[in-house]
Design a protein around this motif. Structure first.
Motif, PDB file in Angstrom:
ATOM      1  N   ALA A   5      28.211  40.618  -8.209  1.00 36.04           N
ATOM      2  CA  ALA A   5      27.475  40.907  -9.261  1.00 36.04           C
ATOM      3  C   ALA A   5      26.669  41.002  -8.708  1.00 36.04           C
ATOM      4  N   LYS A   6      26.741  40.895  -6.861  1.00 38.58           N
ATOM      5  CA  LYS A   6      25.695  41.498  -6.066  1.00 38.58           C
ATOM      6  C   LYS A   6      26.283  42.444  -4.732  1.00 38.58           C
ATOM      7  N   LYS A   7      26.888  43.694  -5.148  1.00 37.41           N
ATOM      8  CA  LYS A   7      27.447  44.272  -4.062  1.00 37.41           C
ATOM      9  C   LYS A   7      26.623  45.417  -4.259  1.00 37.41           C
ATOM     10  N   SER A   8      26.133  45.594  -4.377  1.00 36.10           N
ATOM     11  CA  SER A   8      25.037  46.501  -4.694  1.00 36.10           C
ATOM     12  C   SER A   8      23.058  46.818  -4.079  1.00 36.10           C
ATOM     13  N   ILE A   9      23.178  47.497  -3.035  1.00 38.03           N
ATOM     14  CA  ILE A   9      21.663  47.335  -2.691  1.00 38.03           C
ATOM     15  C   ILE A   9      21.192  48.941  -2.982  1.00 38.03           C
ATOM     16  N   THR A  10      20.219  49.124  -3.365  1.00 33.07           N
ATOM     17  CA  THR A  10      19.359  49.956  -2.943  1.00 33.07           C
ATOM     18  C   THR A  10      17.907  50.136  -1.966  1.00 33.07           C
ATOM     19  N   LEU A  11      17.475  50.860  -0.934  1.00 31.84           N
ATOM     20  CA  LEU A  11      16.985  51.046  -0.231  1.00 31.84           C
ATOM     21  C   LEU A  11      16.470  52.652  -0.263  1.00 31.84           C
ATOM     22  N   ASN A  19      10.644  56.556   8.846  1.00 31.92           N
ATOM     23  CA  ASN A  19      10.885  55.239   8.164  1.00 31.92           C
ATOM     24  C   ASN A  19      12.167  55.434   8.523  1.00 31.92           C
ATOM     25  N   VAL A  20      12.989  56.145   9.033  1.00 32.85           N
ATOM     26  CA  VAL A  20      14.940  56.232   9.233  1.00 32.85           C
ATOM     27  C   VAL A  20      15.149  55.070  10.124  1.00 32.85           C
ATOM     28  N   PRO A  21      14.453  54.368  10.838  1.00 35.18           N
ATOM     29  CA  PRO A  21      14.583  53.179  11.579  1.00 35.18           C
ATOM     30  C   PRO A  21      15.173  52.163  10.863  1.00 35.18           C
ATOM     31  N   LEU A  22      14.009  51.859   9.608  1.00 37.21           N
ATOM     32  CA  LEU A  22      14.063  51.065   8.355  1.00 37.21           C
ATOM     33  C   LEU A  22      15.622  50.902   8.114  1.00 37.21           C
ATOM     34  N   VAL A  23      16.058  52.261   7.765  1.00 43.47           N
ATOM     35  CA  VAL A  23      17.446  52.358   7.051  1.00 43.47           C
ATOM     36  C   VAL A  23      18.522  51.803   8.056  1.00 43.47           C
ATOM     37  N   ASN A  24      18.313  52.104   9.523  1.00 44.25           N
ATOM     38  CA  ASN A  24      19.325  51.842  10.680  1.00 44.25           C
ATOM     39  C   ASN A  24      19.275  49.988  10.560  1.00 44.25           C
ATOM     40  N   ALA A  25      18.418  50.252  10.280  1.00 45.71           N
ATOM     41  CA  ALA A  25      17.905  48.252  10.270  1.00 45.71           C
ATOM     42  C   ALA A  25      18.934  47.561   9.456  1.00 45.71           C
ATOM     43  N   ALA A  26      19.146  48.210   8.206  1.00 39.65           N
ATOM     44  CA  ALA A  26      19.865  47.156   6.821  1.00 39.65           C
ATOM     45  C   ALA A  26      21.296  47.984   7.193  1.00 39.65           C
ATOM     46  N   ILE A  27      21.789  48.870   7.490  1.00 44.48           N
ATOM     47  CA  ILE A  27      22.941  49.369   7.764  1.00 44.48           C
ATOM     48  C   ILE A  27      23.581  48.469   8.730  1.00 44.48           C
ATOM     49  N   ASN A  28      23.237  47.954   9.707  1.00 48.49           N
ATOM     50  CA  ASN A  28      23.331  47.377  10.910  1.00 48.49           C
ATOM     51  C   ASN A  28      23.476  46.012  10.289  1.00 48.49           C
ATOM     52  N   LYS A  29      22.470  45.369   9.833  1.00 50.45           N
ATOM     53  CA  LYS A  29      22.854  43.963   8.482  1.00 50.45           C
ATOM     54  C   LYS A  29      23.762  43.920   7.733  1.00 50.45           C
TER      55      LYS A  29
END
Length: 80
Positions: A5-11, A19-29
């Motif tokens: 039920a919680k498999k989708s996350i939108t950033l 702001n691109v490093p924010l996406v990188n940090a999310a991907i890494n986690k």
């Protein structure tokens, strides 16, 4: 096991390169939540970073104040 039920996350980020490093940090986690090794995590970060940078550069011609959204879908062994 991840909750389906919680498999989708939108950033969403503003169309600025800083702001691109924010996406990188999310991907890494997110990659740490599934059985990805360092090589797969790096490759995933690289591909998504390239897509986000291309969106900023080509879709928005480096103009700020636009939204770039990345949708991550998690499965037990996949990140889409």
């Amino acid at each position: 096991m991840l909750d389906e039920a919680k498999k989708s996350i939108t950033l969403s980020i503003e169309s600025q390169y800083q702001n691109v490093p924010l996406v990188n940090a999310a991907i890494n986690k997110l990659c740490s939540l599934i059985p990805f090794g360092d090589k797969d995590t790096y490759a995933t970060e690289l591909c998504v970073t390239e897509a986000v940078v291309n969106s900023i550069k080509h879709a928005y011609q480096d103009e700020p104040n636009h939204t770039v959204a990345v949708i991550f879908c998690l499965k037990e062994t996949e990140l889409m």
